[in-house]
Design an enzyme around this catalytic site. Structure first.
Site, PDB file in Angstrom:
ATOM      1  N   LYS A  22     -11.578  -5.106   4.693  1.00 52.94           N
ATOM      2  CA  LYS A  22     -10.611  -4.692   5.728  1.00 52.94           C
ATOM      3  C   LYS A  22     -10.314  -3.202   5.606  1.00 52.94           C
ATOM      4  O   LYS A  22     -10.303  -2.471   6.595  1.00 52.94           O
ATOM      5  CB  LYS A  22      -9.340  -5.531   5.575  1.00 52.94           C
ATOM      6  CG  LYS A  22      -8.249  -5.279   6.574  1.00 52.94           C
ATOM      7  CD  LYS A  22      -7.261  -4.211   6.163  1.00 52.94           C
ATOM      8  CE  LYS A  22      -6.421  -4.576   4.976  1.00 52.94           C
ATOM      9  NZ  LYS A  22      -5.397  -3.555   4.653  1.00 52.94           N
ATOM     10  N   THR A  82      -1.516  -1.268   4.658  1.00 56.66           N
ATOM     11  CA  THR A  82      -2.631  -0.321   4.786  1.00 56.66           C
ATOM     12  C   THR A  82      -3.283  -0.555   6.146  1.00 56.66           C
ATOM     13  O   THR A  82      -4.016  -1.523   6.338  1.00 56.66           O
ATOM     14  CB  THR A  82      -3.659  -0.535   3.649  1.00 56.66           C
ATOM     15  OG1 THR A  82      -2.986  -0.386   2.405  1.00 56.66           O
ATOM     16  CG2 THR A  82      -4.791   0.486   3.741  1.00 56.66           C
ATOM     17  N   LYS A 100      -3.271   7.320   2.835  1.00 62.75           N
ATOM     18  CA  LYS A 100      -3.586   6.103   2.078  1.00 62.75           C
ATOM     19  C   LYS A 100      -5.064   5.711   2.258  1.00 62.75           C
ATOM     20  O   LYS A 100      -5.743   5.349   1.298  1.00 62.75           O
ATOM     21  CB  LYS A 100      -2.656   4.960   2.539  1.00 62.75           C
ATOM     22  CG  LYS A 100      -3.056   3.565   2.087  1.00 62.75           C
ATOM     23  CD  LYS A 100      -3.034   3.384   0.574  1.00 62.75           C
ATOM     24  CE  LYS A 100      -3.468   1.965   0.203  1.00 62.75           C
ATOM     25  NZ  LYS A 100      -3.719   1.801  -1.232  1.00 62.75           N
ATOM     26  N   LEU A 132       1.986  -6.174   4.968  1.00 65.37           N
ATOM     27  CA  LEU A 132       1.214  -7.265   5.565  1.00 65.37           C
ATOM     28  C   LEU A 132      -0.263  -6.893   5.622  1.00 65.37           C
ATOM     29  O   LEU A 132      -0.625  -5.711   5.520  1.00 65.37           O
ATOM     30  CB  LEU A 132       1.738  -7.523   6.977  1.00 65.37           C
ATOM     31  CG  LEU A 132       3.232  -7.905   7.031  1.00 65.37           C
ATOM     32  CD1 LEU A 132       3.844  -7.536   8.368  1.00 65.37           C
ATOM     33  CD2 LEU A 132       3.415  -9.374   6.729  1.00 65.37           C
TER      34      LEU A 132
HETATM   35  N1  LIG Z   1      -3.112  -6.074  -3.371  1.00 65.88           N
HETATM   36  C1  LIG Z   1      -3.044  -4.781  -3.679  1.00 65.88           C
HETATM   37  O1  LIG Z   1      -3.296  -4.394  -4.825  1.00 65.88           O
HETATM   38  C2  LIG Z   1      -2.630  -3.770  -2.652  1.00 65.88           C
HETATM   39  C3  LIG Z   1      -2.311  -2.479  -3.075  1.00 65.88           C
HETATM   40  C4  LIG Z   1      -1.892  -1.520  -2.147  1.00 65.88           C
HETATM   41  C5  LIG Z   1      -1.830  -1.863  -0.804  1.00 65.88           C
HETATM   42  N2  LIG Z   1      -2.170  -3.124  -0.395  1.00 65.88           N
HETATM   43  C6  LIG Z   1      -2.058  -3.433   1.035  1.00 65.88           C
HETATM   44  O2  LIG Z   1      -0.845  -4.149   1.205  1.00 65.88           O
HETATM   45  C7  LIG Z   1      -0.991  -5.102   2.265  1.00 65.88           C
HETATM   46  C8  LIG Z   1      -0.701  -6.507   1.705  1.00 65.88           C
HETATM   47  O3  LIG Z   1      -1.636  -6.754   0.673  1.00 65.88           O
HETATM   48  P1  LIG Z   1      -1.512  -8.036  -0.280  1.00 65.88           P
HETATM   49  O4  LIG Z   1      -2.449  -7.812  -1.404  1.00 65.88           O
HETATM   50  O5  LIG Z   1      -0.084  -8.340  -0.573  1.00 65.88           O
HETATM   51  O6  LIG Z   1      -2.126  -9.152   0.686  1.00 65.88           O
HETATM   52  P2  LIG Z   1      -1.879 -10.728   0.686  1.00 65.88           P
HETATM   53  O7  LIG Z   1      -1.485 -11.225  -0.640  1.00 65.88           O
HETATM   54  O8  LIG Z   1      -3.079 -11.307   1.349  1.00 65.88           O
HETATM   55  O9  LIG Z   1      -0.618 -10.875   1.683  1.00 65.88           O
HETATM   56  C9  LIG Z   1      -0.748 -10.593   3.043  1.00 65.88           C
HETATM   57  C10 LIG Z   1       0.557 -10.879   3.731  1.00 65.88           C
HETATM   58  O10 LIG Z   1       0.394 -10.673   5.165  1.00 65.88           O
HETATM   59  C11 LIG Z   1       0.818 -11.862   5.841  1.00 65.88           C
HETATM   60  N3  LIG Z   1       0.112 -12.049   7.111  1.00 65.88           N
HETATM   61  C12 LIG Z   1      -1.223 -11.982   7.339  1.00 65.88           C
HETATM   62  N4  LIG Z   1      -1.497 -12.210   8.647  1.00 65.88           N
HETATM   63  C13 LIG Z   1      -0.302 -12.433   9.246  1.00 65.88           C
HETATM   64  C14 LIG Z   1       0.091 -12.707  10.579  1.00 65.88           C
HETATM   65  N5  LIG Z   1      -0.818 -12.802  11.571  1.00 65.88           N
HETATM   66  N6  LIG Z   1       1.404 -12.878  10.843  1.00 65.88           N
HETATM   67  C15 LIG Z   1       2.339 -12.769   9.853  1.00 65.88           C
HETATM   68  N7  LIG Z   1       2.032 -12.504   8.563  1.00 65.88           N
HETATM   69  C16 LIG Z   1       0.726 -12.331   8.264  1.00 65.88           C
HETATM   70  C17 LIG Z   1       0.504 -12.973   4.854  1.00 65.88           C
HETATM   71  O11 LIG Z   1       1.177 -14.158   5.231  1.00 65.88           O
HETATM   72  P3  LIG Z   1       0.565 -15.585   4.732  1.00 65.88           P
HETATM   73  O12 LIG Z   1       1.039 -15.745   3.322  1.00 65.88           O
HETATM   74  O13 LIG Z   1       1.136 -16.548   5.685  1.00 65.88           O
HETATM   75  O14 LIG Z   1      -0.945 -15.484   4.835  1.00 65.88           O
HETATM   76  C18 LIG Z   1       1.035 -12.330   3.582  1.00 65.88           C
HETATM   77  O15 LIG Z   1       2.449 -12.337   3.545  1.00 65.88           O
HETATM   78  C19 LIG Z   1      -2.408  -4.936   2.806  1.00 65.88           C
HETATM   79  O16 LIG Z   1      -2.380  -4.045   3.889  1.00 65.88           O
HETATM   80  C20 LIG Z   1      -3.150  -4.304   1.629  1.00 65.88           C
HETATM   81  O17 LIG Z   1      -4.278  -3.567   2.036  1.00 65.88           O
HETATM   82  C21 LIG Z   1      -2.555  -4.089  -1.288  1.00 65.88           C
END
Ligand SMILES: NC(=O)c1ccc[n+]([C@@H]2O[C@H](COP(=O)([O-])OP(=O)(O)OC[C@H]3O[C@@H](n4cnc5c(N)ncnc54)[C@H](OP(=O)(O)O)[C@@H]3O)[C@@H](O)[C@H]2O)c1
Length: 297
Positions: A242, A95, A170, A64
């Site tokens: 973030k 993260t 991380k 998340l």
């Molecule tokens: N993208 C990458 O390449 C990558 C790589 C490694 C690690 N990460 C880490 O992995 C995590 C997710 O990244 P992502 O890229 O998948 O982000 P994303 O596509 O923006 O997805 C974020 C997720 O968190 C949910 N969320 C946000 N606020 C919430 C709340 N208040 N209550 C419940 N659910 C909530 C969102 O739900 P909604 O759909 O309803 O908004 C969505 O399911 C982050 O911590 C990021 O730093 C990302």
């Protein structure tokens, strides 16, 4: 195995796709329900609440946005921990700061369940291919229990210490990668008077020692951005902000300063204020080249 995925954003959806492909019985929950539709079409069950997801799963994976999202998903009124979850395994992959994982660990233990944290390096492509790099934190026996699932998501898993250690690792791994985009934008600004084609510029940079693997993978996207084209976001500018903010806050709480990281955060903040928050992070260097043409700092 019955696995629940809580949070089907970019990473959660990619992980769900991977685990579905391996034949697991996957259930999903997402705050914005519409995002679960492609996974439902691919065979995932959709749960109405995090509590219902936890009830039907042997193990639950959460990935998340940030600490607020983790808190809402686990501790909300119909959150993952609201029902009887004794004996279940939670794998937290967001993260966030170490203290977020440690506080969650206490809450999960109080429900007689198990938490392993495993934030990951690698983006959606490696997530779909099971090629992430996992930084696991937890008791040795708990990490051993999670390992068969982690191995299906990760090309490499490093157990770096108790819960909280994975988050620290991380944040450290991401620091040079994220600061790089700002440094690279400044480097490109110096090349602007040369008028070289973006693709040629990327070809030159990626053949040098200063180019991380990340640039080699994302060079085509940077070239597209430099040429004024659109790139579908993999990691948004606001997600980078973030992460940088989390690093700066974490360092401050330990009495450490991160001057370069703090300055990079200001530069990303500036890009976000200019309307680029939802753009892919490869937009940042292009923004800096453009901006450098008409401002002084
Ligand atoms: N993208 C990458 O390449 C990558 C790589 C490694 C690690 N990460 C880490 O992995 C995590 C997710 O990244 P992502 O890229 O998948 O982000 P994303 O596509 O923006 O997805 C974020 C997720 O968190 C949910 N969320 C946000 N606020 C919430 C709340 N208040 N209550 C419940 N659910 C909530 C969102 O739900 P909604 O759909 O309803 O908004 C969505 O399911 C982050 O911590 C990021 O730093 C990302």
């Amino acid at each position: 195995m019955r696995i629940g995925i809580c949070g089907t954003g970019r990473m959660g959806a990619a992980i769900a796709t991977r685990l579905l492909g391996l034949g697991h019985e996957i259930a999903v929950w997402n705050r914005t329900a519409a995002k679960t539709a492609p996974l439902a079409a691919a065979g995932a069950q959709v749960s109405a609440t995090p509590a219902a997801l936890a009830a039907r799963s042997e193990a639950v994976i959460t990935i998340l946005t940030d600490a607020t999202a983790v808190d809402a998903a686990y501790r909300g009124a119909e959150g993952l921990l609201s029902g009887d979850v004794a004996g279940k395994l939670f794998i937290e992959m967001s993260t966030v700061r170490p203290e977020t994982e440690r506080a969650l660990d206490e809450a999960v233990r109080a429900k007689r369940a198990t938490l392993v944290e495993c934030p990951v390096g690698g983006t959606t492509g490696p997530a779909k291919d099971g090629k992430l790099f996992g930084f696991a934190g937890g008791e040795a026996a708990d990490v051993a229990r999670a390992r068969p699932i982690l191995e299906q998501m990760c090309r490499r898993i490093e157990h770096v210490g108790p819960v909280g250690a994975g988050a620290s690792m991380k944040l450290a791994i991401n620091l040079p990668l994220l600061v790089f985009w700002q440094a690279f934008g400044e480097a490109l600004a110096l090349t602007k008077p040369l008028g070289l084609e973006p693709a040629r510029l990327m070809d030159i940079f990626t053949d040098t020692s200063g180019a991380p693997n990340m640039l080699k993978n994302r060079a085509a996207s940077v070239a597209t951005q430099l040429a004024g084209g659109h790139v579908a976001p993999t990691v948004e500018v606001d997600v980078v902000r973030k992460d940088l903010r989390t690093m700066v806050d974490e360092a401050r709480s330990r009495g450490i300063t991160l001057p370069v990281t703090a300055r990079a955060l200001e530069c990303f903040d500036q890009a976000s204020r200019a309307g680029l928050g939802a753009a892919d992070c490869t937009k940042l260097p292009a923004y800096w080249v453009e901006r450098g043409a008409h401002t002084r700092d």
